[in-house]
Scaffold this motif. Structure first.
Motif, PDB file in Angstrom:
ATOM      1  N   ASP A  31      11.183  -6.779 -14.187  1.00 57.16           N
ATOM      2  CA  ASP A  31      10.558  -7.525 -13.085  1.00 57.16           C
ATOM      3  C   ASP A  31       9.532  -8.533 -13.589  1.00 57.16           C
ATOM      4  OD1 ASP A  31      12.077  -6.064 -11.403  1.00 57.16           O
ATOM      5  OD2 ASP A  31      10.474  -4.771 -10.659  1.00 57.16           O
TER       6      ASP A  31
ATOM      7  N   VAL B 267      -4.154  -5.393  -4.646  1.00 56.80           N
ATOM      8  CA  VAL B 267      -3.023  -4.460  -4.722  1.00 56.80           C
ATOM      9  C   VAL B 267      -2.994  -3.573  -3.480  1.00 56.80           C
ATOM     10  CG1 VAL B 267      -2.081  -2.461  -5.967  1.00 56.80           C
ATOM     11  CG2 VAL B 267      -2.891  -4.452  -7.246  1.00 56.80           C
TER      12      VAL B 267
ATOM     13  N   TYR C 120       8.206 -13.666 -14.216  1.00 56.80           N
ATOM     14  CA  TYR C 120       6.794 -14.030 -14.065  1.00 56.80           C
ATOM     15  C   TYR C 120       6.283 -14.731 -15.321  1.00 56.80           C
ATOM     16  CZ  TYR C 120       1.757 -13.475 -13.162  1.00 56.80           C
ATOM     17  OH  TYR C 120       0.411 -13.709 -12.974  1.00 56.80           O
TER      18      TYR C 120
ATOM     19  N   ASP D 121      -1.069 -11.295  -9.743  1.00 55.31           N
ATOM     20  CA  ASP D 121      -0.574 -12.028  -8.578  1.00 55.31           C
ATOM     21  C   ASP D 121      -0.212 -13.427  -9.063  1.00 55.31           C
ATOM     22  OD1 ASP D 121      -2.943 -13.410  -8.860  1.00 55.31           O
ATOM     23  OD2 ASP D 121      -3.841 -12.694  -6.996  1.00 55.31           O
TER      24      ASP D 121
ATOM     25  N   PHE E 288      -1.571  -5.293  -0.635  1.00 56.91           N
ATOM     26  CA  PHE E 288      -0.212  -5.787  -0.898  1.00 56.91           C
ATOM     27  C   PHE E 288      -0.180  -7.280  -1.221  1.00 56.91           C
ATOM     28  CE2 PHE E 288       0.033  -2.246   2.126  1.00 56.91           C
ATOM     29  CZ  PHE E 288       0.754  -1.337   1.362  1.00 56.91           C
TER      30      PHE E 288
ATOM     31  N   ARG F 216       0.363  -7.082  -7.403  1.00 51.69           N
ATOM     32  CA  ARG F 216       1.228  -5.989  -7.820  1.00 51.69           C
ATOM     33  C   ARG F 216       0.658  -5.297  -9.059  1.00 51.69           C
ATOM     34  NH1 ARG F 216       7.726  -6.281  -9.244  1.00 51.69           N
ATOM     35  NH2 ARG F 216       8.047  -4.032  -9.288  1.00 51.69           N
ATOM     36  N   ARG F 217       0.862  -3.988  -9.115  1.00 46.59           N
ATOM     37  CA  ARG F 217       0.439  -3.191 -10.265  1.00 46.59           C
ATOM     38  C   ARG F 217       1.663  -2.437 -10.795  1.00 46.59           C
ATOM     39  NH1 ARG F 217      -4.315  -0.330 -12.182  1.00 46.59           N
ATOM     40  NH2 ARG F 217      -3.693   1.572 -13.267  1.00 46.59           N
ATOM     41  N   ILE F 218       1.935  -2.592 -12.090  1.00 38.47           N
ATOM     42  CA  ILE F 218       3.044  -1.880 -12.714  1.00 38.47           C
ATOM     43  C   ILE F 218       2.486  -0.915 -13.760  1.00 38.47           C
ATOM     44  CG2 ILE F 218       5.111  -2.095 -14.155  1.00 38.47           C
ATOM     45  CD1 ILE F 218       5.664  -4.765 -12.899  1.00 38.47           C
TER      46      ILE F 218
END
Length: 315
Positions: free
Chosen positions: A174, A295, A178, A243, A298, A301-303
């Motif tokens: 993902d 985060v 980016y 973001d 929303f 995003r945090r992975i």
């Protein structure tokens, strides 16, 4: 006096007064008190002369002491002054110390032995004094420098951060788009001016901020962080948070730098301990502090990483 309601935390408070003063620095300061050349009298504190042979501190006792130091530091920095927290910590210390009473009683040197050592060294020191007073003469060829602190940070090598980013991208498809949009591969070796808000930029001087001149005085920063400057510690990268405007690595900092004597690491002023890695044009790096809130809303995003990645930094 153990009868004092907050006796344990009073001891912790006095311990924290010397948080930036190691044994070497303290001895140097004591040797320069007054106008004479001072001699040091050393007294045994532990039964064993070599502290490396001391038994391990029980885990729960060590954890309670570390938590007490953290809480006192937060109070000193006006980050947490809750009396309820201090009272709870006092009770935890008392119960933990009581449960290890036998262990603690077996550590100190014999009192009579310490008294004898003190008397013998004092007599020897007095006997060595000359007939007249000799004033200490200090010479210094080093001119004082203007060393105002802007920030206190744990710094990381950019190439090591790039290697970690490469690993994270490979393990998380993902993220590929980016960083491809931001031309990571081409820009990973480009030297950017971190403060140039006129361009999109990967951060050159990658670091985790611990204190800033806008939030702490020079005196506070020196008192809190002087003892760790120049030291290195291993940290853990836990996640990447991002973001469209900014990206950062979530980093965990240990409470102590482990070694022959554990060195306490002060807490960062930022709730989100992180390393900013990329900023969009017009975006300041400190805005990465807002990512956790984004985060939760929303808006970012945090992975999480499957397992933390280790990296060394230097204060």
């Amino acid at each position: 006096d153990a009868g004092t309601e907050d006796a344990c935390m009073i001891v912790v408070m006095f311990y924290c007064l010397y948080r930036n003063v190691g044994a070497t620095v303290l001895l140097e300061r004591m040797s320069k008190l007054g106008r004479a050349s001072n001699k040091v009298i050393r007294l045994p504190f532990f039964k064993k002369s070599d502290i490396r042979n001391l038994p391990e501190i029980p885990h729960d006792l060590k954890e309670a002491l570390q938590n007490a130091i953290k809480l006192q530091t937060q109070k000193d920095l006006k980050l947490d002054s809750s009396e309820d927290n201090l009272h709870s910590m006092e009770q935890e210390l008392r119960s933990t110390i009581a449960s290890h009473e036998t262990f603690l009683d077996n550590l100190p040197a014999n009192e009579e032995h310490s008294k004898k050592a003190f008397s013998e060294q004092l007599i020897s020191t007095i006997s060595s004094l000359g007939a007249t007073f000799q004033e200490r003469v200090e010479k210094s060829d080093v001119a004082p420098k203007n060393t105002n602190i802007s920030i206190v940070s744990l710094d990381f090598k950019r190439q090591e951060i790039n290697s970690i980013l490469e690993t994270i991208i490979k393990c998380n498809p993902d993220l590929h788009d980016y960083f491809e949009e931001r031309d990571f591969e081409s820009n990973r070796h480009v030297e950017f001016n971190d403060d140039n808000k006129k361009i999109d930029r990967f951060i050159q001087k990658t670091h985790c901020t611990f204190a800033h001149a806008q939030r702490m005085t020079q005196r506070q920063m020196r008192a809190t962080f002087d003892h760790v400057i120049g030291l290195s510690c291993e940290t853990s990268i836990n996640a990447i948070v991002y973001d469209e405007d900014i990206a950062a690595l979530d980093v965990s900092i240990p409470a102590f730098i482990e070694g022959e004597t554990n060195t306490w690491i002060p807490t960062s002023i930022n709730e989100f301990t992180h390393i900013t890695i990329w900023c969009k044009k017009g975006v300041k790096a400190f805005l990465a502090n807002n990512l956790p809130k984004k985060v939760s809303n929303f808006a970012a995003r945090r992975i999480e990483l499957e397992s933390p990645l280790r990296i060394n930094g230097t204060f």
